[in-house]
Design an enzyme around this catalytic site. Structure first.
Site, PDB file in Angstrom:
ATOM      1  N   ASP A   1     -47.420 -15.425 -17.852  1.00 10.40           N
ATOM      2  CA  ASP A   1     -48.763 -14.883 -17.659  1.00 10.40           C
ATOM      3  C   ASP A   1     -49.223 -14.863 -16.214  1.00 10.40           C
ATOM      4  O   ASP A   1     -50.426 -14.773 -15.945  1.00 10.40           O
ATOM      5  CB  ASP A   1     -49.788 -15.671 -18.501  1.00 10.40           C
ATOM      6  CG  ASP A   1     -49.523 -15.536 -19.981  1.00 10.40           C
ATOM      7  OD1 ASP A   1     -49.798 -16.482 -20.743  1.00 10.40           O
ATOM      8  OD2 ASP A   1     -49.020 -14.460 -20.391  1.00 10.40           O
ATOM      9  N   GLU A   2     -48.289 -14.934 -15.272  1.00  5.04           N
ATOM     10  CA  GLU A   2     -48.695 -14.966 -13.867  1.00  5.04           C
ATOM     11  C   GLU A   2     -48.219 -13.765 -13.064  1.00  5.04           C
ATOM     12  O   GLU A   2     -48.398 -13.720 -11.853  1.00  5.04           O
ATOM     13  CB  GLU A   2     -48.210 -16.274 -13.226  1.00  5.04           C
ATOM     14  CG  GLU A   2     -48.944 -17.490 -13.806  1.00  5.04           C
ATOM     15  CD  GLU A   2     -48.980 -18.675 -12.862  1.00  5.04           C
ATOM     16  OE1 GLU A   2     -48.789 -18.480 -11.640  1.00  5.04           O
ATOM     17  OE2 GLU A   2     -49.197 -19.793 -13.343  1.00  5.04           O
TER      18      GLU A   2
END
Lengths: 284, 284, 284, 284
Positions: free
Chosen positions: B228-229
């Protein structure tokens, strides 16, 4: 360095982009920003460039002439050249509502809105104290049916005397004369307190309330001879419900008016807006 | 006419724009779209062009070579050239939630999303009937701790076999292997059901509910090794209040996920996204 | 437990709330939800309650009679009592566009939209396959100038035969007859593809494009005899710019139409909407 | 008439609504507003009422005693009774940024924000001229590591002396002491310049810029001992893109901060917010 902004608008055809970029390169300019748009329905080409030149040898006046001869005429362009570092001179027209005036002056104060404000014109004396607190000359020019013509002449005289580039109507409640609209074509920015084309004219919040809409808006546009029908620059909305009274609509609307108007002023100030066919192209 | 899209990224320097436009002009190309952006913090230059050439004499392969020699190396560019009229091949990874899958296939069906979809891969058999109704090959590749490696090898094999250009994770609930991320760097698009960087990881709606936020969101991003980065492509939000239960968050969130993911897929498909420094430049 | 929903509307006066809550308490009911609104311009009172009664002793029919005698007449109320657990019967009218139809049926399928759908009526045969795949009876009733009357009679007959509670026009392109509007007053929900009152009538996306608005919208409303002028239930918007073509407006607009219509259907289904003076009160 | 606002919070159980409405009726009160919410996860009941009583015979003090005895204890309620017509006394804490301060004072000036502002406290002297122009006492209390304790004692002394009901931190850059948070539990409203829980702490715009988000936000919340983790009252967002610098984020963010903070202050002032389990119930 000398920095300029170029806005171009003409019928679309092959080779415009390459011609322009090549021309600038030959004039020893460096392009730092370029964006374009083609309206394929109207077959219209729009371009915006920012360029820099060595200050020692650059003359804006000379450049304009050469540009006109080599590029402008070739493609039958409407074009504008601006000194990117010069702040446009903006006049404010206001009546009795102060919220937009305060918002503009506050952003001008902090240099967020990069303009010069040589004067404020109003048809009422009420807001003179605000102009005073920002050290800006305030001219109260009353407008009645009988004095309409003289009032307009006085307005034009003052605008010319102060070399005004464009005008903002910050909830100015008088109709602008055709003469003024003609002199300042696409240079008078109004804020209308509805989401156009819904609710043009007077008391839009009242009309919105009666219609029972679930969303209200504000619209910033260039003034044309047809009231509230000029090219739209920016719009935004906020949600309302049955729990909101007309007074609530007005209060929520004021926050919208301030922000929509300030966005439009910033876009115009940075020469990011072009007008064609009663619509705007707004470059980012 | 042969139409191509060019994406360029390099350290900013004088004369890039003129060099590129001039080069295209000399190759007898006509530029129909140009937009650029300079990140002044990183000093990085980005440009996107669309050009057309006479189909009779144009060879994309040859053009790529000349471009590389004359322009690419001169400015040490990262660059991409695409045939504007060729549809990219997109693979869909899905688990058990069908809402994003249906939304994608429906837009593909109506040609709103201009891709080819050679296959759908899932770690469950549940959604095979959907793939069948759209005539798309469906491969169920179960993933367990023990079989993780084989599953990944099989995925890669299928992707290569079908010449996949990019992958969409349409609420695919497995972690993507570093190998796959490396092969498809900036070509795996995920939809995360929160407004990143808030609530990464599992059960973001539950976390959002507990935090008592008044807004929830969805985020579409390229997958990197850090969960999720990766670089964010598109985000959007919707308002919530105390009247909404977690179930309501989930239902409202699903509508957001569908629309945010479809916007990101369209942007990627049209080659409007560039990645640098874990962020995206999204051309309009 | 037997759960009911009560909607009340009458002229505002002292003691309504206490009378109603007291009455329910005396009838051994427990109030689990209460919300009210007073429109101080029209002096109108609105209230929505959810109550539960012991199923063994409760009769909705009997309760309605007592309520009418003790409360309804006392305050000259317009009131509705519903069995909270019964799903309303919704008919779908559709023409050739499938996006709203698919969206509704998909939410109905997952029980997100808690209705029964006894039939779908269309003036074209095109979408019958969709009805079939959801196992819903499809009636194709063509409408021409000459057959308008018979078509309407057939529609009414089918609606009565299937005990339809309300109707959704899912991009149904025919004008609804006054007779049908009268029978289903405030029970026909339409989706209009603009932000009313802007751009009523045909081709709103084309009109929005020509006006050069920066925002487009969709509006869900109850149908009245005046086209696109009925009480608004829900609206929403999305931003557009010069970079969007009419085709883009239409595509973005479709996503809006689906979500605005589905919100309106959910609100109506849950009995959260009341109509007065051509406006809606929407309880949360 | 004497008008009061009642806020109630307790474990959910049968008969609360009827008991309360009945009680008010028996006390000769007329309920003009009622709204309630049940959190079914925590099993918590919330209710807000507005009632009016004949001024001749009503005593708020007496009413509070009876309410406590008859209703409050019966359901083990947390409850508040307020005189609807009394303006709460609000203290402003500010540091060097003036935009939120100006916005608050401007709305206070026009009576849009219905509070009394007995004093402004700052850790810098810079903004004293603003307080002076609105005729509000300004106290500069510097805070250093060594003087932290004395500074807090002086703040508390001034707040008590001026009978302050609640405090707004209008971009006040010092950490609030646990003592002050305890005395003013759920009565200190802060504006944090991010969309919490994303980017808590210092320099959120810088962090948002580095993450490459496409949306930034502002959050208003009650202050608790854990920095930026208190119950959220209101949030809002604005879109950003690669074209925006950190400076643009900050400017756009300022407009958001002003509006989000003012909405929160209005909600608190009108007694529309209740806190439970680190979240807020916000009545409309």
């Amino acid at each position: 360095m000398k920095r300029i902004t170029i806005l171009i608008n003409c019928k679309d055809s092959k080779g415009i982009i390459a011609s322009v970029t090549n021309f600038i390169h030959q004039q020893s300019g460096n392009i730092t920003y370029i964006d374009q748009h083609v309206d394929r329905v109207d077959d219209m080409f729009f371009m915006r460039l920012e360029c820099e030149f060595s200050a020692k040898v650059f003359s804006l006046k000379v450049f304009k002439n050469i540009f006109s001869e080599v590029i402008g005429k070739k493609f039958e362009m409407n074009w504008q050249l601006h000194d990117s570092d010069s702040k446009p001179k903006m006049a404010i027209f206001v009546s009795k509502y102060e919220h937009c005036l305060y918002d503009i002056l506050s952003r001008y104060s902090s240099n967020e809105l990069e303009v010069e404000i040589p004067l404020i014109i109003s048809n009422h004396p009420n807001l003179e104290h605000i102009a005073k607190s920002f050290n800006i000359p305030y001219f109260c020019i009353k407008v009645t049916k009988d004095t309409k013509q003289q009032a307009e002449d006085e307005q034009l005289r003052l605008l010319k005397e102060h070399s005004i580039d464009f005008i903002v109507l910050a909830r100015y409640m008088q109709i602008i004369s055709p003469k003024l609209i003609e002199v300042y074509k696409d240079k008078i920015i109004n804020i209308h307190h509805s989401f156009l084309p819904a609710f043009p004219g007077a008391k839009p919040y009242h009309s919105a309330y009666e219609r029972g809409v679930k969303i209200i808006g504000a619209t910033s546009h260039y003034v044309t001879e047809d009231l509230d029908e000029g090219p739209i620059i920016e719009q935004d909305i906020t949600r309302v419900s049955h729990t909101h009274t007309i007074k609530d609509f007005i209060l929520k609307g004021r926050d919208l008016e301030k922000i929509v108007l300030s966005r439009a002023l910033k876009l115009h100030t940075k020469r990011k807006v072009m007008v064609s066919n009663n619509k705007t192209v707004v470059f980012t």
